[in-house]
Design an enzyme around this catalytic site. Structure first.
Site, short mmCIF file in Angstrom:
data_model
loop_
_atom_site.label_atom_id
_atom_site.label_comp_id
_atom_site.label_asym_id
_atom_site.label_seq_id
_atom_site.Cartn_x
_atom_site.Cartn_y
_atom_site.Cartn_z
N LYS A 115 11.90 80.90 52.64
CA LYS A 115 11.17 79.73 53.14
C LYS A 115 10.63 78.83 52.02
O LYS A 115 10.56 77.61 52.19
CB LYS A 115 10.01 80.18 54.03
CG LYS A 115 10.43 80.64 55.41
CD LYS A 115 9.19 80.99 56.23
CE LYS A 115 9.53 81.22 57.67
NZ LYS A 115 8.34 81.40 58.51
N ASP B 115 6.33 76.10 62.20
CA ASP B 115 5.49 77.26 62.54
C ASP B 115 4.08 76.84 63.00
O ASP B 115 3.59 77.31 64.03
CB ASP B 115 5.36 78.20 61.33
CG ASP B 115 6.64 78.98 61.06
OD1 ASP B 115 7.38 79.26 62.02
OD2 ASP B 115 6.89 79.32 59.89
#
Ligand code: ATR
Length: 287
Positions: A73, A109
């Protein structure tokens, strides 16, 4: 019904290592089927040392978009072309879209968490005070999005003081309208400030195992309106059962998982995500 793959099928993927435990292929392929879109979602296990080559491969293959998961990520950032504001502030990317031949990184997210929170409560973070337990990647994603959406106060509480204080400094530098402060992750410290937050969010992994201790004393929940745990397995952590006992609104991490996927789906396709179908798939996979 599942469509046949043709020469025109649009390919979406996920880059991770390992990737075999992810629920995203089932969730997204069911969503593509439900909406009748000619898209397929594939898992790609990419070793950390091969990430740059994998991204070059994605460019060459003109793959339309992909998710990024552990451990890539943060590492993917130098290899893509543009970052959205929230991905820049979070310093991590979980969704990439190919837009006019450029790879653009997003982080859905935090937005996924906030959508789940709004679904539960009927309102957004604006004007509310949050206590976030933990200061890792998940806490950063959630706290940045809460600040973007106008949270009044964010209190970060972490086992390792340095990490917690660094996150608070980062938030303070970027969001002048949100009050941000650090509190050590100790029962007495949390009890001392227990009148100063409306929502508690556990972003740590404490609660995943049956013999884990409580992440916080149950007494600090007594003035709280909403309790959130980002853990979804088990579905009911001790924190969630403490919230239930006092009648506080509560949610586990399933909503965040669902809505981070819905946000990504909407970026790739431009269509509204079929939430009911995606939720149903996740529920069946985690039962
Ligand atoms: P994620 O991306 O899921 O947030 P992470 O970046 O590794 O994962 O962060 C994990 C968080 O859980 C951190 O806040 C960590 O606290 P430290 O910074 O002190 O390591 C917290 N955490 C993990 N295990 C913990 C434990 N046993 N007690 C308290 N906090 C814990």
């Amino acid at each position: 019904m599942q469509r046949e793959i043709t020469g025109q099928t649009t390919i979406i993927g996920i880059l991770g290592h390992p990737v075999k435990h992810t629920f995203s292929p089932q969730m997204h392929n069911a969503a593509f089927d439900e909406t009748g879109l000619d898209y397929r979602y594939l898992p790609f296990d990419v070793d950390p040392g091969s990430l740059q080559k994998a991204v070059e491969g994605i460019r060459a293959l003109k793959i339309a978009g992909f998710n990024v998961t552990i451990p890539h990520k943060e590492a993917i950032i130098p290899f893509i072309d543009q970052l959205s504001r929230e991905a820049q502030l979070i310093g991590a990317v979980n969704t990439v879209c190919r837009e006019r031949d450029l790879l653009v990184g997003y982080n859905t997210d935090g937005a996924g968490f906030v959508r789940a929170f709004k679904e539960l409560t009927g309102y957004g973070p604006a004007g509310k005070s949050f206590l976030l337990l933990g200061a890792g990647g998940a806490s950063k994603a959630v706290s940045v999005q809460l600040a973007i959406e106008g949270a009044e106060k964010i209190i970060i509480s972490n086992r390792t003081g340095k990490r917690g204080k660094e996150l608070v400094e980062h938030l303070k530098q970027n969001f002048v309208d949100t009050e941000c402060l650090y509190v050590p992750l100790q029962g007495s410290e949390l009890t001392r400030i227990s009148n100063s937050f409306d929502v508690v969010v556990n972003t740590t992994s404490v609660g995943m195992r049956q013999d884990d201790p409580r992440i916080c004393p149950p007494e600090i929940l007594s003035n709280v309106i909403t309790v959130c745990d980002l853990i979804y397995n088990p579905a009911e952590t001790t924190l969630i059962s403490d919230a239930k006992k006092i009648g506080a609104a509560h949610m586990n991490g399933m909503g965040m998982l669902l809505y981070q996927g819905a946000e990504a789906f909407e970026k790739w396709t431009g269509n509204t995500a079929p939430i009911k179908t995606m939720r149903h798939v996740l529920a069946s996979l985690t039962r």
